[in-house]
Design a protein around this motif. Structure first.
Motif, PDB file in Angstrom:
ATOM      1  N   GLU A   2     -22.992  -1.128  11.471  1.00  0.00           N
ATOM      2  CA  GLU A   2     -22.731  -2.416  10.797  1.00  0.00           C
ATOM      3  C   GLU A   2     -21.975  -2.183   9.497  1.00  0.00           C
ATOM      4  OE1 GLU A   2     -24.383  -5.742  10.975  1.00  0.00           O
ATOM      5  OE2 GLU A   2     -25.317  -5.459  12.942  1.00  0.00           O
ATOM      6  N   LEU A   3     -21.022  -3.044   9.211  1.00  0.00           N
ATOM      7  CA  LEU A   3     -20.238  -2.928   7.973  1.00  0.00           C
ATOM      8  C   LEU A   3     -21.138  -3.151   6.758  1.00  0.00           C
ATOM      9  CD1 LEU A   3     -17.365  -2.709   6.686  1.00  0.00           C
ATOM     10  CD2 LEU A   3     -17.222  -5.199   6.876  1.00  0.00           C
ATOM     11  N   THR A   4     -21.084  -2.218   5.801  1.00  0.00           N
ATOM     12  CA  THR A   4     -21.936  -2.368   4.608  1.00  0.00           C
ATOM     13  C   THR A   4     -21.117  -2.422   3.313  1.00  0.00           C
ATOM     14  OG1 THR A   4     -22.228   0.023   4.688  1.00  0.00           O
ATOM     15  CG2 THR A   4     -24.041  -1.324   5.526  1.00  0.00           C
ATOM     16  N   ALA A   5     -19.889  -1.902   3.315  1.00  0.00           N
ATOM     17  CA  ALA A   5     -19.091  -1.926   2.082  1.00  0.00           C
ATOM     18  C   ALA A   5     -17.619  -1.716   2.401  1.00  0.00           C
ATOM     19  CB  ALA A   5     -19.572  -0.821   1.135  1.00  0.00           C
ATOM     20  N   VAL A   6     -16.771  -2.197   1.489  1.00  0.00           N
ATOM     21  CA  VAL A   6     -15.335  -1.910   1.579  1.00  0.00           C
ATOM     22  C   VAL A   6     -14.922  -1.396   0.209  1.00  0.00           C
ATOM     23  CG1 VAL A   6     -13.024  -2.855   1.948  1.00  0.00           C
ATOM     24  CG2 VAL A   6     -14.949  -3.758   3.271  1.00  0.00           C
ATOM     25  N   THR A   7     -14.338  -0.221   0.161  1.00  0.00           N
ATOM     26  CA  THR A   7     -13.893   0.305  -1.126  1.00  0.00           C
ATOM     27  C   THR A   7     -12.403   0.633  -1.062  1.00  0.00           C
ATOM     28  OG1 THR A   7     -14.636   2.483  -0.408  1.00  0.00           O
ATOM     29  CG2 THR A   7     -16.104   1.289  -1.868  1.00  0.00           C
ATOM     30  N   ALA A   8     -11.769   0.526  -2.226  1.00  0.00           N
ATOM     31  CA  ALA A   8     -10.338   0.830  -2.306  1.00  0.00           C
ATOM     32  C   ALA A   8     -10.170   2.317  -2.547  1.00  0.00           C
ATOM     33  CB  ALA A   8      -9.714   0.040  -3.442  1.00  0.00           C
ATOM     34  N   THR A   9      -9.222   2.945  -1.860  1.00  0.00           N
ATOM     35  CA  THR A   9      -8.899   4.353  -2.125  1.00  0.00           C
ATOM     36  C   THR A   9      -7.382   4.461  -2.203  1.00  0.00           C
ATOM     37  OG1 THR A   9      -8.720   4.929   0.207  1.00  0.00           O
ATOM     38  CG2 THR A   9     -10.890   5.165  -0.780  1.00  0.00           C
ATOM     39  N   ARG A  10      -6.934   5.607  -2.644  1.00  0.00           N
ATOM     40  CA  ARG A  10      -5.476   5.827  -2.653  1.00  0.00           C
ATOM     41  C   ARG A  10      -5.001   6.040  -1.228  1.00  0.00           C
ATOM     42  NH1 ARG A  10      -2.177   7.535  -6.663  1.00  0.00           N
ATOM     43  NH2 ARG A  10      -1.225   9.055  -5.294  1.00  0.00           N
ATOM     44  N   GLY A  11      -3.856   5.480  -0.927  1.00  0.00           N
ATOM     45  CA  GLY A  11      -3.288   5.696   0.405  1.00  0.00           C
ATOM     46  C   GLY A  11      -2.744   7.103   0.501  1.00  0.00           C
ATOM     47  N   GLY A  12      -2.675   7.629   1.716  1.00  0.00           N
ATOM     48  CA  GLY A  12      -2.130   8.979   1.893  1.00  0.00           C
ATOM     49  C   GLY A  12      -0.798   8.897   2.610  1.00  0.00           C
ATOM     50  N   SER A  13      -0.610   9.789   3.565  1.00  0.00           N
ATOM     51  CA  SER A  13       0.540   9.686   4.472  1.00  0.00           C
ATOM     52  C   SER A  13      -0.036   9.165   5.777  1.00  0.00           C
ATOM     53  CB  SER A  13       1.181  11.051   4.697  1.00  0.00           C
ATOM     54  OG  SER A  13       1.481  11.615   3.451  1.00  0.00           O
ATOM     55  N   PRO A  14      -0.130   7.846   5.891  1.00  0.00           N
ATOM     56  CA  PRO A  14      -0.958   7.258   6.934  1.00  0.00           C
ATOM     57  C   PRO A  14      -0.600   7.695   8.347  1.00  0.00           C
ATOM     58  CG  PRO A  14       0.366   5.591   5.819  1.00  0.00           C
ATOM     59  CD  PRO A  14       0.537   6.857   5.067  1.00  0.00           C
ATOM     60  N   ALA A  15       0.655   8.029   8.570  1.00  0.00           N
ATOM     61  CA  ALA A  15       1.033   8.364   9.945  1.00  0.00           C
ATOM     62  C   ALA A  15       0.384   9.669  10.397  1.00  0.00           C
ATOM     63  CB  ALA A  15       2.542   8.465  10.048  1.00  0.00           C
ATOM     64  N   THR A  16       0.086  10.546   9.412  1.00  0.00           N
ATOM     65  CA  THR A  16      -0.413  11.866   9.797  1.00  0.00           C
ATOM     66  C   THR A  16      -1.826  12.163   9.300  1.00  0.00           C
ATOM     67  OG1 THR A  16       0.716  12.698   7.847  1.00  0.00           O
ATOM     68  CG2 THR A  16       1.872  12.947   9.939  1.00  0.00           C
ATOM     69  N   ALA A  17      -2.291  11.415   8.273  1.00  0.00           N
ATOM     70  CA  ALA A  17      -3.599  11.766   7.691  1.00  0.00           C
ATOM     71  C   ALA A  17      -4.704  11.622   8.730  1.00  0.00           C
ATOM     72  CB  ALA A  17      -3.877  10.859   6.492  1.00  0.00           C
ATOM     73  N   PRO A  18      -5.520  12.667   8.889  1.00  0.00           N
ATOM     74  CA  PRO A  18      -6.524  12.621   9.959  1.00  0.00           C
ATOM     75  C   PRO A  18      -7.615  11.588   9.710  1.00  0.00           C
ATOM     76  CG  PRO A  18      -6.724  14.639   8.653  1.00  0.00           C
ATOM     77  CD  PRO A  18      -5.507  13.943   8.173  1.00  0.00           C
ATOM     78  N   GLN A  19      -7.868  11.264   8.411  1.00  0.00           N
ATOM     79  CA  GLN A  19      -8.960  10.327   8.137  1.00  0.00           C
ATOM     80  C   GLN A  19      -8.532   8.860   8.307  1.00  0.00           C
ATOM     81  OE1 GLN A  19      -7.375  12.179   5.987  1.00  0.00           O
ATOM     82  NE2 GLN A  19      -7.009  11.133   4.058  1.00  0.00           N
ATOM     83  N   THR A  20      -7.255   8.627   8.562  1.00  0.00           N
ATOM     84  CA  THR A  20      -6.756   7.250   8.675  1.00  0.00           C
ATOM     85  C   THR A  20      -6.899   6.742  10.113  1.00  0.00           C
ATOM     86  OG1 THR A  20      -5.185   7.609   6.889  1.00  0.00           O
ATOM     87  CG2 THR A  20      -4.717   5.793   8.372  1.00  0.00           C
ATOM     88  N   HIS A  21      -7.535   5.581  10.253  1.00  0.00           N
ATOM     89  CA  HIS A  21      -7.680   5.006  11.595  1.00  0.00           C
ATOM     90  C   HIS A  21      -6.538   4.063  11.925  1.00  0.00           C
ATOM     91  CE1 HIS A  21     -11.741   6.318  10.523  1.00  0.00           C
ATOM     92  NE2 HIS A  21     -11.903   6.504  11.818  1.00  0.00           N
ATOM     93  N   ALA A  22      -6.044   3.384  10.880  1.00  0.00           N
ATOM     94  CA  ALA A  22      -4.940   2.446  11.123  1.00  0.00           C
ATOM     95  C   ALA A  22      -4.055   2.399   9.891  1.00  0.00           C
ATOM     96  CB  ALA A  22      -5.493   1.058  11.416  1.00  0.00           C
ATOM     97  N   ALA A  23      -2.755   2.261  10.093  1.00  0.00           N
ATOM     98  CA  ALA A  23      -1.813   2.061   8.996  1.00  0.00           C
ATOM     99  C   ALA A  23      -1.177   0.687   9.213  1.00  0.00           C
ATOM    100  CB  ALA A  23      -0.749   3.154   9.007  1.00  0.00           C
ATOM    101  N   ILE A  24      -1.374  -0.195   8.233  1.00  0.00           N
ATOM    102  CA  ILE A  24      -0.890  -1.575   8.396  1.00  0.00           C
ATOM    103  C   ILE A  24      -0.151  -1.977   7.123  1.00  0.00           C
ATOM    104  CG2 ILE A  24      -1.559  -3.950   8.976  1.00  0.00           C
ATOM    105  CD1 ILE A  24      -4.169  -2.924  10.105  1.00  0.00           C
ATOM    106  N   PRO A  25       1.149  -2.277   7.185  1.00  0.00           N
ATOM    107  CA  PRO A  25       1.860  -2.731   5.985  1.00  0.00           C
ATOM    108  C   PRO A  25       1.175  -3.981   5.408  1.00  0.00           C
ATOM    109  CG  PRO A  25       3.392  -2.305   7.791  1.00  0.00           C
ATOM    110  CD  PRO A  25       2.012  -2.218   8.367  1.00  0.00           C
ATOM    111  N   PRO A  26       1.170  -4.144   4.062  1.00  0.00           N
ATOM    112  CA  PRO A  26       0.417  -5.249   3.455  1.00  0.00           C
ATOM    113  C   PRO A  26       0.778  -6.620   4.049  1.00  0.00           C
ATOM    114  CG  PRO A  26       1.357  -3.838   1.753  1.00  0.00           C
ATOM    115  CD  PRO A  26       1.835  -3.301   3.062  1.00  0.00           C
ATOM    116  N   GLY A  27       2.076  -6.826   4.318  1.00  0.00           N
ATOM    117  CA  GLY A  27       2.489  -8.130   4.887  1.00  0.00           C
ATOM    118  C   GLY A  27       1.878  -8.354   6.261  1.00  0.00           C
ATOM    119  N   ALA A  28       1.796  -7.276   7.045  1.00  0.00           N
ATOM    120  CA  ALA A  28       1.213  -7.394   8.390  1.00  0.00           C
ATOM    121  C   ALA A  28      -0.290  -7.623   8.293  1.00  0.00           C
ATOM    122  CB  ALA A  28       1.506  -6.131   9.193  1.00  0.00           C
TER     123      ALA A  28
END
Ligand SMILES: CC(C)(COP(=O)(O)OP(=O)(O)OC[C@H]1O[C@@H](n2cnc3c(N)ncnc32)[C@H](O)[C@@H]1OP(=O)(O)O)[C@@H](O)C(=O)NCCC(=O)NCCS
Length: 443
Positions: free
Chosen positions: A370-396
């Motif tokens: 269950e979702l318990t929190a949302v925190t802001a972090t610095r973005g990485g290189s989203p296409a390759t970073a292993p911890q990234t599940h999705a990369a979504i441009p802000p407009g999208a």
């Protein structure tokens, strides 16, 4: 030596700016309509905005001042409001009256005013800005077409029903429409409260704001609308908001319509269209030009459009929207995301789900799925970073959050929207369904 950009300072508005800003805006807005003359409806609107408007204080204007003369030469105003996205309150700033005096154009004053506005919103946590306006222009300032509250067919005046034709047993069918009075404001606010708890994106008004819409504005104010109520005897069952005059093309605009009970809609749509016919004829006589059609500024799925007479299809115009804080926006949506995943019986199988928005990232944290929190972090290189599940441009992301486009549509349109695997795709598609738009923004 003063450079060209030193020539201007951007400052907050003041109550004492009313006359000067009214003159400035009246001389730059809608000049094609007035043939270059000051627009009196714009002037009255600016005066109203600086004179006790429930969504604006003078500080909500931003003014570019020419330091050589001390004159206001460009300005905009933000109208602060809370929208409701399927029951979650969202602070929204609607920007209006963007204008620069002709002699001062070419100095990027709009860009400077928006930079100042966005800094202000970053500081006070306003997650969404919206504006309707010049095609493409606001894309340059970080806005995207991520919202549409129109596109319903336009109904020719000749297709509108008379009350008698649609309700052969007259008043005994129960529902009628009459102009609203200030005595109705609590009922109107109650209808908005109920709608705000439904599935749609709405812009609810409280009793103070409804009172203002009914009786607060100067007659000439361009943003003044006519409010009517749907009644069953003394019981207020819904409302209809339309323009206070015909457009140059003879159209009567409908901005909002609502029913307390959805079961009323079939009869309400007939009663409302009969009322619009009556109003259109009255405006025609006053204006001395023909009443041609009812233009619904409503989405095509709106019950008033769906259950009313057939009309001529319209392409939605689209609103621009922007967020400077995608993670903050997702954090606000936590209860809604939780409820949507819960309803679909979905639990996330990892401790976190990271959505990178190319610069900022949001880390969604889960306990027992269950979702318990949302925190802001610095973005990485989203296409390759292993911890990234999705990369979504802000407009999208804004398209998804506002329910304007579904995830499959976004994936189809934006090659830089990347999702790690099918499970993440399913989880996010469930989080962001399409949402009906029932928002009549405050202006
Ligand atoms: C739109 C307006 C506010 C822009 O004024 P400004 O901030 O001084 O803008 P600038 O003249 O410095 O132009 C900045 C850039 O925007 C472009 N631009 C300016 N006005 C534009 C317009 N109406 N449509 C499209 N692009 C426009 C300029 O060409 C320039 O582009 P460049 O960077 O490629 O040279 C001004 O033209 C105006 O007051 N227009 C009338 C009122 C109006 O239409 N307001 C907007 C209502 S949504």
């Amino acid at each position: 030596m003063a450079t060209e950009t030193d020539r201007y300072v951007v400052r907050a508005g003041r109550a004492s700016d009313a006359t000067e800003l009214a003159r400035l805006q009246a001389s730059v807005q809608l000049q094609a309509v007035t043939g270059g003359q000051p627009h009196l409806g714009i002037a009255a609107w600016v005066e109203d905005l600086l004179d006790g408007h429930p969504s604006v204080v003078p500080d909500d204007f931003l003014v570019a001042e020419d330091t050589a003369t001390g004159r206001a030469v460009a300005s905009l105003v933000e109208l602060r409001q809370h929208w409701s996205l399927a029951g979650v309150r969202l602070p929204v700033a609607q920007i209006e009256l963007v204008g620069t005096a002709p002699d001062h154009r070419g100095n990027r004053l709009t860009e400077r005013l928006f930079a100042s506005l966005h800094r202000r919103h970053a500081a006070n946590g306003t997650p969404i800005q919206i504006i309707e306006g010049i095609p493409y222009f606001y894309r340059r300032l970080g806005y995207d077409y991520a919202l549409a509250n129109d596109g319903a067919p336009t109904v020719p005046a000749t297709a509108l029903p008379t009350t008698e034709q649609d309700r052969p047993d007259g008043s005994s069918t129960g529902l009628t429409v009459r102009p609203a009075t200030v005595a109705d404001v609590d009922h109107l606010a109650d209808i908005d409260r109920r709608l705000a708890n439904g599935k749609a994106l709405t812009c609810p008004r409280d009793a103070v704001v409804w009172r203002y819409e009914i009786a607060g504005r100067r007659d000439a104010d361009l943003a003044r609308r006519a409010v009517a109520v749907l009644v069953h005897g003394a019981d207020v069952r819904g409302y209809l908001v339309h323009s206070a005059r015909l457009s140059a093309a003879g159209e009567l605009m409908v901005f909002a319509a609502a029913c307390k009970e959805s079961a009323d809609w079939l009869r309400a749509a007939a009663a409302m269209h009969a009322h619009l016919r009556h109003v259109g004829r009255r405006y025609e006589a006053a204006a001395g030009r023909p009443f041609t059609a009812v233009r619904h500024l409503l989405d095509p799925d709106h019950p008033l459009a769906r259950l009313g007479p057939p009309g001529i299809p319209q392409r939605p115009r689209g609103w621009y929207a922007r967020t400077g804080d995608p993670a903050g926006l997702l954090a606000r949506l936590q209860p809604l995301l939780r409820a949507r995943w819960h309803a679909a019986d979905l639990r996330w199988h990892e401790p976190t789900l990271t959505i990178d928005t190319y610069g900022h990232a949001a880390r969604l944290e889960f306990t027992d799925g269950e979702l318990t929190a949302v925190t802001a972090t610095r973005g990485g290189s989203p296409a390759t970073a292993p911890q990234t599940h999705a990369a979504i441009p802000p407009g999208a992301l804004l398209q998804l959050v506002l329910g304007h486009r579904t995830l499959p549509e976004v994936l189809d349109i934006w090659p830089d929207c990347l999702v790690r695997d099918r499970l993440t795709e399913h989880f996010l598609a469930t989080a962001f369904p399409q949402v009906p738009v029932r928002a009549w923004p405050r202006n």
